[in-house]
Design an enzyme around this catalytic site. Structure first.
Site, PDB file in Angstrom:
ATOM      1  N   HIS A   2       4.833  -3.345   9.132  1.00  0.00           N
ATOM      2  CA  HIS A   2       5.125  -3.278   7.670  1.00  0.00           C
ATOM      3  C   HIS A   2       2.890  -4.115   7.653  1.00  0.00           C
ATOM      4  CE1 HIS A   2       6.290  -5.955   3.580  1.00  0.00           C
ATOM      5  NE2 HIS A   2       5.206  -5.252   3.468  1.00  0.00           N
TER       6      HIS A   2
ATOM      7  N   TYR B 237       9.303 -10.534   2.265  1.00  0.00           N
ATOM      8  CA  TYR B 237      10.043 -10.260   0.492  1.00  0.00           C
ATOM      9  C   TYR B 237      10.955 -12.004   0.114  1.00  0.00           C
ATOM     10  CZ  TYR B 237       8.523  -5.780   0.122  1.00  0.00           C
ATOM     11  OH  TYR B 237       8.470  -3.997   0.869  1.00  0.00           O
TER      12      TYR B 237
END
Length: 329
Positions: free
Chosen positions: A141, A56
């Site tokens: 992830h 992010y």
């Protein structure tokens, strides 16, 4: 705010969680003060679970979250971050912008790495960016194209760290449910972060994966509950997003029909979207991102507001919600 433990772990998460992608400049830049104020508002609203990832904003979300949580009682908050992408300095690209959906300089490159060493390196870097002494929950992830290494190397490394007490809980975060179900079935994860596959608009995970989570005592962290934005406001316009792309006209028409029903009962679309997801017994926390303190306060207030039972009855009668799904009492 209610709290529940993740799977068989001792890690408690708040029923409403803060999703950190937005403060990593997802789609559009958020200035520093606004980002920190959003986290502060989440804390004031009773939210104690905060999710982030190196991906992010190329580390920006982790750095901002760490600054925003500095000085908060460590034992009262839970932070999850993710492994699988290492951030490698790329000075030759520093003059460019990131091409992965975040409005940040492309001064680092994401390198896939689900090796045991990659897991340890990623966690060490995340600890430094977050400024924390430990990370409570670690998620693999997006291992979509990396099943063998993720299950054969990264998962055993996380399992060992959990058994040593270095981290409290482990899991996987993805936008698909099929591989998440494999992890639930074939490993001993505590939680899965399911993004966008159980929402008011789409329930593809409900028939197989969510029941498996219940059988295996694996908690679901439900993210993407607004499907990228189309369910986030009461009047989604032509620019509304659905799963990282503009929402198709027929999808917006379906949402408009839902809104008509919802407004007849004095409720709002994001309120109903969150309540729908939270009602499933496999869901432990609904993780919602926000760009500002006002958005956080609005989401928290709507999350706590009951939805009239007659509203669900009408949505089912109109064929807008399946009649065999768990709905709020």
């Amino acid at each position: 705010m209610k709290f529940r433990r993740l799977g068989g772990s001792a890690v408690p998460v708040s029923a409403l969680g803060f999703g950190g992608a937005v403060i990593g400049n997802l789609y559009h830049a958020v200035d520093e003060d606004t980002a920190l104020a959003a986290v502060a508002a989440a804390w004031d609203a009773g939210i104690r679970y905060f999710d982030t990832a190196p991906h992010y904003g190329l580390g920006l979300a982790e750095r901002r979250l760490g600054r925003a949580l500095a000085g908060r009682p460590r034992d009262e908050l839970v932070v999850s971050t993710k492994v699988g992408r290492l951030l490698v300095p790329s000075p030759q690209r520093a003059g460019l912008r990131d091409d992965a959906g975040f409005d940040v300089p492309a001064d680092h490159e994401r390198v896939w790495d689900f090796s045991a060493d990659g897991v340890r390196r990623s966690l060490q870097a995340s600890l430094q960016r977050l400024g924390l002494d430990r990370i409570d929950v670690v998620l693999l992830h997006d291992p979509d194209e990396h099943w063998e290494q993720a299950v054969g190397e990264a998962y055993p490394a996380l399992h060992e760290l959990r058994s040593q007490g270095v981290i409290g809980a482990i899991g996987v975060g993805m936008n698909q449910w099929q591989m998440l179900e494999r992890f639930v079935t074939e490993t001993d994860v505590d939680a899965v972060l399911l993004a966008g596959r159980y929402t008011l608009l789409e329930q593809s995970a409900v028939d197989s994966m969510l029941p498996m989570c219940l059988r295996r005592n694996v908690s679901v962290l439900a993210a993407g509950v607004f499907n990228g934005g189309v369910l986030a406001t009461d009047e989604p316009g032509p620019e509304a997003m659905y799963d990282y792309a503009p929402a198709a006209p027929e999808l917006r028409a379906r949402v408009a029909r839902m809104v008509e029903v919802i407004h007849r009962h004095g409720a709002s679309l994001p309120q109903v979207a969150m309540a729908f997801v939270a009602a499933h017994p496999a869901v432990t926390s609904v993780v919602v991102g926000a760009r500002s303190a006002d958005e956080v306060r609005s989401n928290a207030e709507l999350f706590d507001r009951p939805v009239p039972a007659a509203l669900w009855t009408e949505l089912v009668a109109a064929g807008l919600v399946r009649d065999d799904l768990p709905l709020p009492a």
